[in-house]
Design an enzyme around this catalytic site. Structure first.
Site, mmCIF file in Angstrom:
data_model
loop_
_atom_site.group_PDB
_atom_site.id
_atom_site.type_symbol
_atom_site.label_atom_id
_atom_site.label_comp_id
_atom_site.label_asym_id
_atom_site.label_seq_id
_atom_site.Cartn_x
_atom_site.Cartn_y
_atom_site.Cartn_z
ATOM 1 N N LYS A 51 24.963 -5.027 6.059
ATOM 2 C CA LYS A 51 25.789 -3.992 5.420
ATOM 3 C C LYS A 51 25.280 -3.397 4.227
ATOM 4 C CE LYS A 51 28.361 -3.197 7.933
ATOM 5 N NZ LYS A 51 28.266 -2.422 9.110
ATOM 6 N N GLY A 53 22.853 -1.078 3.978
ATOM 7 C CA GLY A 53 22.388 0.422 4.073
ATOM 8 C C GLY A 53 21.454 0.356 5.089
ATOM 9 N N HIS A 113 18.159 -8.363 10.691
ATOM 10 C CA HIS A 113 18.727 -8.914 9.648
ATOM 11 C C HIS A 113 18.495 -10.621 9.294
ATOM 12 C CE1 HIS A 113 21.547 -5.584 9.104
ATOM 13 N NE2 HIS A 113 22.264 -5.845 10.188
ATOM 14 N N ARG A 135 21.993 -4.800 -1.294
ATOM 15 C CA ARG A 135 23.263 -4.411 -1.905
ATOM 16 C C ARG A 135 23.992 -5.376 -2.641
ATOM 17 N NH1 ARG A 135 28.037 -1.323 1.960
ATOM 18 N NH2 ARG A 135 28.918 -0.189 0.329
ATOM 19 N N SER A 143 32.168 -4.716 2.962
ATOM 20 C CA SER A 143 31.798 -3.875 4.103
ATOM 21 C C SER A 143 31.488 -4.765 5.306
ATOM 22 C CB SER A 143 30.376 -3.313 3.908
ATOM 23 O OG SER A 143 30.098 -2.458 4.735
ATOM 24 N N TYR A 199 20.566 -0.321 -2.389
ATOM 25 C CA TYR A 199 21.680 0.500 -1.974
ATOM 26 C C TYR A 199 21.983 1.422 -3.215
ATOM 27 C CZ TYR A 199 26.033 2.143 0.216
ATOM 28 O OH TYR A 199 27.252 2.986 0.527
ATOM 29 N N ALA A 237 27.350 13.606 6.629
ATOM 30 C CA ALA A 237 26.523 14.401 7.910
ATOM 31 C C ALA A 237 26.367 13.066 8.935
ATOM 32 C CB ALA A 237 25.182 14.661 7.361
ATOM 33 N N MET A 238 25.810 12.005 8.479
ATOM 34 C CA MET A 238 25.750 10.731 9.390
ATOM 35 C C MET A 238 27.105 10.376 9.898
ATOM 36 S SD MET A 238 22.976 8.444 7.537
ATOM 37 C CE MET A 238 23.005 7.154 8.865
ATOM 38 N N LYS A 262 32.998 3.786 3.801
ATOM 39 C CA LYS A 262 33.306 4.326 2.513
ATOM 40 C C LYS A 262 32.180 5.042 1.820
ATOM 41 C CE LYS A 262 37.726 3.653 1.329
ATOM 42 N NZ LYS A 262 38.212 2.327 0.777
HETATM 43 S S1 PPS Z 1 24.864 -3.033 9.749
HETATM 44 O O1 PPS Z 1 25.800 -2.968 10.726
HETATM 45 O O2 PPS Z 1 24.333 -4.139 8.704
HETATM 46 O O3 PPS Z 1 23.449 -2.549 10.343
HETATM 47 O O4 PPS Z 1 25.106 -1.993 8.604
HETATM 48 P P1 PPS Z 1 24.273 -1.197 7.441
HETATM 49 O O5 PPS Z 1 23.954 0.090 7.883
HETATM 50 O O6 PPS Z 1 23.357 -2.131 6.567
HETATM 51 O O7 PPS Z 1 25.458 -0.891 6.391
HETATM 52 C C1 PPS Z 1 26.829 -0.066 6.580
HETATM 53 C C2 PPS Z 1 27.157 0.226 5.360
HETATM 54 O O8 PPS Z 1 26.365 1.487 4.791
HETATM 55 C C3 PPS Z 1 27.113 2.651 4.665
HETATM 56 N N1 PPS Z 1 26.313 3.767 4.971
HETATM 57 C C4 PPS Z 1 25.894 4.857 4.017
HETATM 58 N N2 PPS Z 1 26.393 4.766 2.714
HETATM 59 C C5 PPS Z 1 26.037 5.985 2.031
HETATM 60 N N3 PPS Z 1 25.321 7.057 2.568
HETATM 61 C C6 PPS Z 1 25.069 7.120 3.870
HETATM 62 N N4 PPS Z 1 24.141 7.941 4.593
HETATM 63 C C7 PPS Z 1 25.401 5.763 4.611
HETATM 64 N N5 PPS Z 1 24.857 5.412 5.783
HETATM 65 C C8 PPS Z 1 25.730 3.993 5.976
HETATM 66 C C9 PPS Z 1 28.181 2.534 5.532
HETATM 67 O O9 PPS Z 1 29.340 3.408 5.301
HETATM 68 C C10 PPS Z 1 28.464 0.962 5.391
HETATM 69 O O10 PPS Z 1 29.114 0.651 3.874
HETATM 70 P P2 PPS Z 1 30.476 0.594 3.728
HETATM 71 O O11 PPS Z 1 30.790 0.038 2.442
HETATM 72 O O12 PPS Z 1 31.380 -0.012 4.661
HETATM 73 O O13 PPS Z 1 31.070 1.900 3.924
#
Ligand code: PPS
Length: 299
Positions: A51, A53, A113, A135, A143, A199, A237-238, A262
């Protein structure tokens, strides 16, 4: 994307002790093949504590390397197929190792991970580039909690208070956050091919972070292309893009919580009670006493 039925084929694994940390069987079932995975010198490993990023950085890397040359990849291949999750072995799907070995593109971008001590040794032997994202602990815990609620292969999270205790005690899958972020930081001091990112820095100034990432990778895309990539990798966008938002992943139920939830720094403030925050800060101070890493919990 909402309202999908989650397949009954997936059962929540238990967090079990394995090689000195907690994992669940979806990450240990294929262990021999993970341990003996043969990295290539041009492989790029994207590693994080869950989680932090991973998906954001993965998508940026994917666009940097393949954004212009492979339109069908962008249009029809979900991110978890483009960038395999090395240790994953989910029923009814190819394992992360098999997916990686099946990649025909160069470089191979690989998600992982595992803490530093469990990264397959061939990555170090081949001197592979590693992009690590960290992060802050509070937002990571929040998250991870919501992710564990919606992802039906994660151990049952229980309530938030119980979950937070497990985070602090290193009893979540992939072990203690504290050791994970520290382990890669220490490794970076002796292994120069690690790019250590935060992050919070990405949220603060993604342009600057992509520029640093490009220097590390030895890439120099024109400014307009970098801007295009940053736009495509924006949270909204994502979230709209079915190839990056995990809406096609059958283990997840977006009715409970979306994968891109979020995307902020400081959402922990809406979850931690005053008492939880005091307890966490005290514990954190102790755990991080000798760790030379500073995290921002707000920006
Ligand atoms: S995982 O399952 O471990 O691979 O997840 P991971 O991708 O590492 O983390 C997911 C969190 O990253 C946020 N996220 C983003 N934040 C900002 N901008 C962009 N483009 C973006 N893409 C993914 C995602 O929303 C998760 O955080 P939280 O706090 O839950 O929203």
């Amino acid at each position: 994307m909402e309202g999908r039925n989650v397949s009954a084929a997936f059962a929540r694994g238990e967090a079990i002790e394995f090689e000195g940390i907690y994992l669940n069987h979806y990450f240990t079932d294929n262990w021999d093949n993970i341990k003996n995975f043969q990295a290539r010198p041009d492989d790029i490993l994207i590693n994080t504590y869950p989680k932090a990023g991973t998906t954001w950085v993965s998508y940026i890397l994917d666009l940097l390397y393949f954004g212009n040359t492979a339109p069908e990849r962008q249009a029809s291949l979900p991110i978890y197929e483009r960038i395999p999750f090395l240790e994953a072995a989910y029923p009814g799907m190819p394992s992360g190792v098999d997916r990686t070995n099946g990649l025909t593109t160069t470089p191979r971008l690989i998600k992982c991970h595992l803490p530093v001590q469990l990264v397959p040794k061939s990555f170090w032997e081949q001197n592979c580039k590693i992009v690590y994202v960290a992060r802050n602990a509070k937002d990571s815990a929040v998250s991870y909690y919501h992710f564990s609620r919606m992802n039906f292969i994660a151990p049952e999270p229980g309530d938030w208070n119980t979950y937070l205790q497990k985070f602090m005690n290193g009893k979540l899958v992939f072990g203690p956050w504290y050791d994970h972020v520290h382990g890669f930081w220490e490794k970076k001091q002796i292994y120069s091919n690690i790019h250590y990112m935060f992050y919070e820095d990405m949220i603060e100034d993604i342009g600057r972070e992509v520029e640093h990432l490009c220097s590390f990778l030895g890439l120099s895309p024109p400014i307009e292309e970098r801007e295009r990539i940053i736009k495509s990798a924006h949270f909204n966008a994502m979230k709209q893009n079915n190839m990056t938002n995990y809406s096609t992943m059958p283990t997840m139920d977006f009715k409970i919580s979306p994968f891109l939830r979020k995307g902020k720094v400081g959402d922990w403030k809406t979850h931690f009670t005053v008492a939880q925050n005091e307890m966490f800060d005290k514990h954190y101070k102790q755990k991080m006493k000798h760790i030379p890493l500073q995290f921002r919990t707000e920006i």
